[in-house]
Enzyme design. Structure first.
Site, mmCIF file in Angstrom:
data_model
loop_
_atom_site.group_PDB
_atom_site.id
_atom_site.type_symbol
_atom_site.label_atom_id
_atom_site.label_comp_id
_atom_site.label_asym_id
_atom_site.label_seq_id
_atom_site.Cartn_x
_atom_site.Cartn_y
_atom_site.Cartn_z
ATOM 1 N N GLY A 73 -6.301 -0.098 5.482
ATOM 2 C CA GLY A 73 -5.434 -1.157 4.981
ATOM 3 C C GLY A 73 -6.002 -2.543 5.238
ATOM 4 C CG ASP A 74 -6.746 -3.531 9.079
ATOM 5 O OD1 ASP A 74 -5.572 -3.889 8.856
ATOM 6 O OD2 ASP A 74 -7.074 -2.813 10.038
ATOM 7 C CB SER A 84 -0.904 0.005 1.234
ATOM 8 O OG SER A 84 -1.559 1.247 1.345
ATOM 9 N N GLY A 86 -1.703 4.843 -4.290
ATOM 10 C CA GLY A 86 -2.124 3.603 -4.925
ATOM 11 C C GLY A 86 -1.591 2.368 -4.233
ATOM 12 N N GLY A 101 -0.542 4.336 0.205
ATOM 13 C CA GLY A 101 -1.434 5.388 0.676
ATOM 14 C C GLY A 101 -2.259 5.981 -0.451
ATOM 15 C CB ALA A 102 -3.193 9.464 -1.209
#
Length: 314
Positions: A253-254, A222, A227, A224-225
């Site tokens: 994230g989960d 991940s 992608g 974050g913003a």
């Protein structure tokens, strides 16, 4: 059936405020109390999407009893392991605009007997042919050595199930040699694992490739913003999903991992599902998990043409 294991679960209290000023008294505009811990959140997201799941977790004290009650209220099957310590309580403060301040409690220290009991429950009840995936998620509580996840991965593989691992630091590195089927680091965890900053998408690809060389069969990273990445033997993909406004990224994230596993746990279609779930989760309050009605799958973009030179924000 997707089983989750959360060695250090929590009650998650979330307050929303306009602006957080240190040293000042604030009045929350809203507050929530949710069952928490990364694996618990994965089970919550799977349940919201209509998948079968069981949450395996150690519980103790009044907070543990309340967490079990909250899980029952959300229709989530649980396999609790009784411990002598109290389940921890975490506090999140979310400001308008989505900035998050979080205080995570250390949680109880598990005894050797409690650690063995947690492994035994998984080995006896959740490694049979009915289990497609086990998702092992979150930090290890005091009393569990970094190698605990590695032992769990080996135990799960011996029973024929696949295993997803979402942890960080020494526990992640120790588990890689056991060849987990997928690991899900975020950008900061990926940087910690390889010992250098992640400034571009290409940096993230290189770091994820190192984790694969160390044993991870797939790396779902991940950013974050910016992608998500998926690196696997059969290919590599990068994807993005639009977010109108961030309300809270607690548990996002989960939710992504739940979407990935619920869509089969491999390939670009599963990556697209992870992105859709994560984007939906950050637009919901607290650690509320998205339902299919929240997803905007049509807006997700996944490509094998990875923009290696793209700089990451923040």
């Amino acid at each position: 059936m997707i089983v989750t294991i959360t060695p250090n679960p929590s009650l998650d209290r979330t307050y929303e405020v306009a602006d957080l000023a240190l040293g000042e008294v604030h009045r929350a505009t809203t507050d929530r109390l949710d069952p928490g811990g990364k694996g618990v959140n994965v089970s919550r997201a799977l349940t919201a999407a209509g998948h079968r799941t069981t949450a395996v977790l150690p519980l103790g004290g009044p907070s543990g009893r309340l967490l079990a009650e909250l899980l029952r209220g959300q229709g989530i099957d649980a396999a609790p392991v009784a411990i002598s310590g109290d389940t921890r309580i975490n506090v999140s403060i979310v400001e308008d605009g989505g900035r998050l301040t979080k205080v995570n409690a250390r949680g109880p220290e598990l005894t050797a007997a409690e650690s063995a009991a947690l492994l035994a429950v998984v080995g006896q009840d959740f490694t049979g042919p009915d289990v497609d995936w086990l998702a092992c998620c979150g930090s290890l509580p005091r009393g569990l050595a970094p190698e605990w996840y590695a032992e769990l991965v080996a135990q799960v593989h011996s029973g024929g199930a696949r295993i997803a691992l979402d942890t960080s630091g020494p526990a992640l590195l120790a588990a890689l040699a056991a060849r987990p089927d997928v690991v899900k680091p975020n950008r900061e965890e990926l940087a910690e694992a390889v010992g250098r900053p992640i400034a571009t998408v290409g940096d993230a690809v290189d770091a994820a490739g190192e984790l694969r060389k160390l044993g991870a069969q797939q790396v779902l990273a991940s950013l974050g913003a910016d992608g998500m990445l998926l690196l696997a033997e059969e290919g590599s993909w990068f994807g993005t999903a639009p977010v109108v406004a961030v309300r809270s990224d607690v548990g996002a994230g989960d939710a992504s991992l739940a979407g990935f596993l619920g869509a089969g746990g491999s390939g670009p279609g599963a990556l697209a599902a992870a992105l859709a779930h994560g984007a939906a989760a950050v637009q919901l309050p607290g650690s509320v998990m998205p339902t299919p009605a929240h997803l905007n799958s049509a807006a997700v973009a996944v490509t094998a043409d990875i923009p290696l030179e793209r700089a990451l924000r923040g």
